[in-house]
Design a protein around this motif. Sequence first.
Motif, short mmCIF file in Angstrom:
data_model
loop_
_atom_site.label_atom_id
_atom_site.label_comp_id
_atom_site.label_asym_id
_atom_site.label_seq_id
_atom_site.Cartn_x
_atom_site.Cartn_y
_atom_site.Cartn_z
N TRP A 59 0.83 -1.21 0.00
CA TRP A 59 0.00 0.00 0.00
C TRP A 59 0.87 1.26 0.00
O TRP A 59 1.95 1.29 0.58
CB TRP A 59 -0.89 0.02 1.24
CG TRP A 59 -1.96 -1.01 1.27
CD1 TRP A 59 -1.99 -2.14 2.05
CD2 TRP A 59 -3.16 -1.02 0.49
NE1 TRP A 59 -3.14 -2.85 1.80
CE2 TRP A 59 -3.88 -2.18 0.85
CE3 TRP A 59 -3.70 -0.15 -0.47
CZ2 TRP A 59 -5.11 -2.51 0.28
CZ3 TRP A 59 -4.93 -0.48 -1.04
CH2 TRP A 59 -5.61 -1.65 -0.66
N THR A 60 0.36 2.29 -0.65
CA THR A 60 0.94 3.63 -0.56
C THR A 60 -0.11 4.56 -0.01
O THR A 60 -1.31 4.25 -0.01
CB THR A 60 1.39 4.15 -1.95
OG1 THR A 60 0.22 4.33 -2.78
CG2 THR A 60 2.36 3.18 -2.61
N VAL A 61 0.32 5.70 0.48
CA VAL A 61 -0.62 6.69 0.99
C VAL A 61 -1.58 7.11 -0.12
O VAL A 61 -2.79 7.29 0.12
CB VAL A 61 0.12 7.91 1.58
CG1 VAL A 61 -0.87 9.00 1.98
CG2 VAL A 61 0.96 7.50 2.79
N ALA A 62 -1.07 7.25 -1.33
CA ALA A 62 -1.92 7.66 -2.45
C ALA A 62 -3.02 6.64 -2.73
O ALA A 62 -4.18 7.01 -2.97
CB ALA A 62 -1.06 7.87 -3.69
N GLU A 63 -2.67 5.34 -2.67
CA GLU A 63 -3.68 4.29 -2.92
C GLU A 63 -4.74 4.28 -1.82
O GLU A 63 -5.93 4.15 -2.09
CB GLU A 63 -2.99 2.93 -2.99
CG GLU A 63 -2.19 2.70 -4.27
CD GLU A 63 -1.46 1.37 -4.23
OE1 GLU A 63 -1.42 0.71 -5.28
OE2 GLU A 63 -0.94 0.99 -3.17
N SER A 121 -8.00 13.47 -1.08
CA SER A 121 -6.69 13.76 -1.64
C SER A 121 -5.63 13.15 -0.73
O SER A 121 -5.89 12.85 0.44
CB SER A 121 -6.49 15.27 -1.73
OG SER A 121 -6.35 15.84 -0.44
N ARG A 122 -4.43 12.99 -1.26
CA ARG A 122 -3.36 12.37 -0.48
C ARG A 122 -3.09 13.14 0.79
O ARG A 122 -2.99 12.56 1.89
CB ARG A 122 -2.09 12.29 -1.34
CG ARG A 122 -0.94 11.57 -0.66
CD ARG A 122 0.33 11.64 -1.52
NE ARG A 122 1.41 10.90 -0.91
CZ ARG A 122 2.15 11.32 0.11
NH1 ARG A 122 1.89 12.51 0.66
NH2 ARG A 122 3.13 10.58 0.59
N SER A 123 -2.96 14.46 0.69
CA SER A 123 -2.63 15.28 1.87
C SER A 123 -3.78 15.29 2.87
O SER A 123 -3.55 15.21 4.09
CB SER A 123 -2.27 16.70 1.45
OG SER A 123 -3.35 17.31 0.75
N ALA A 127 -5.55 6.80 0.09
CA ALA A 127 -6.34 8.03 -0.05
C ALA A 127 -7.43 7.86 -1.10
O ALA A 127 -8.56 8.34 -0.92
CB ALA A 127 -5.42 9.19 -0.42
N LYS A 128 -7.10 7.14 -2.18
CA LYS A 128 -8.10 6.89 -3.22
C LYS A 128 -9.24 6.02 -2.68
O LYS A 128 -10.41 6.26 -3.00
CB LYS A 128 -7.42 6.19 -4.41
CG LYS A 128 -8.32 6.03 -5.62
CD LYS A 128 -7.55 5.42 -6.78
CE LYS A 128 -8.46 5.26 -8.00
NZ LYS A 128 -7.72 4.66 -9.16
#
Length: 303
Positions: A213-217, A225-227, A219-220
């Motif tokens: 996992w990434t923060v971007a994934e 949004s990511r932030s 967040a989706k």
Amino acid sequence: MVDPLAEVISLLRPRAVYSKVISGAGSWAVRYSDFGQPSFCTMLEGECVLAVDGQEPLTLVAGDFRLMPATPGFTLSGFAPAVPVFLDPKLQPPPEGEIRHGTREGPPDVRMLGGYFDFDSPDAALMVSLLPTLLHVRGIGRLPLLVQLVREESIAQRPGRELVLGRLIEVLLVEALRGAPSEGAPPGLLRALADTRLAAAMRHMHGDPARSWTVAELAKKAALSRSAFFERFSRAVGLPPMEYLLAWRMAIAKDLLSRSDFALAEVAERVGYSSASTFSTAFSRYVGQPPSHYARQGGASPK
């Protein structure tokens, strides 16, 4: 989809339940030292005052339920002034029969059914830190019934006793936690799960902890949004997303290693590492000892 609350409680592995009936009359007060283990209480009749260290005193009334996942010091008393009697549950053996405080003669002003148990998880401290210090639930009719079932099972010596008690406590914890008010809850699991967007991301993390996992994934998955996701998650849980994911992976790894029937490579794969060596390095850095040593010690943390 995986339920993070159920997963956390299942991994805590509650066991060794003890329960007792407590009553009080007249002028009385008892002061319990910091116990550290989970404790619970359901009010059967009357009212009393509960003052937990670091919390505002509250009045408990008939039908109320309270749970402290890592019981700190607290005072329990009637409404008349009284000098508290000091009790240390860790030093004093569990008494037999009903415990009576204050005036011994006549009917009690208050009666409650309380108890405590252990978490058998090798990483209980992490998961307990995600729960409120004090849970006070009012108006959940099934909780007193569950506590009574715990009481009956704990004093009976029937086949399957420990299994039944463990399952009853799991249900008791779930019922108490989902009945607790989320508004104003401290950072932790309940606060995050009350946020529908964060809950969606947490379900994916818990459902597939081995995924990279990434923060971007994440967040989706939360439709943020990511932030915004990073800030909202960190504020609600008390940990940034990747720190929480690492902690959860290591909690799973500790649980698997403590069972001694999983190969190191299998544990590594289940928690998202491409090889036993990369997992061993990460585990050693996080826990303070290699997974092989941890497994040989039966899940004991280093001194």
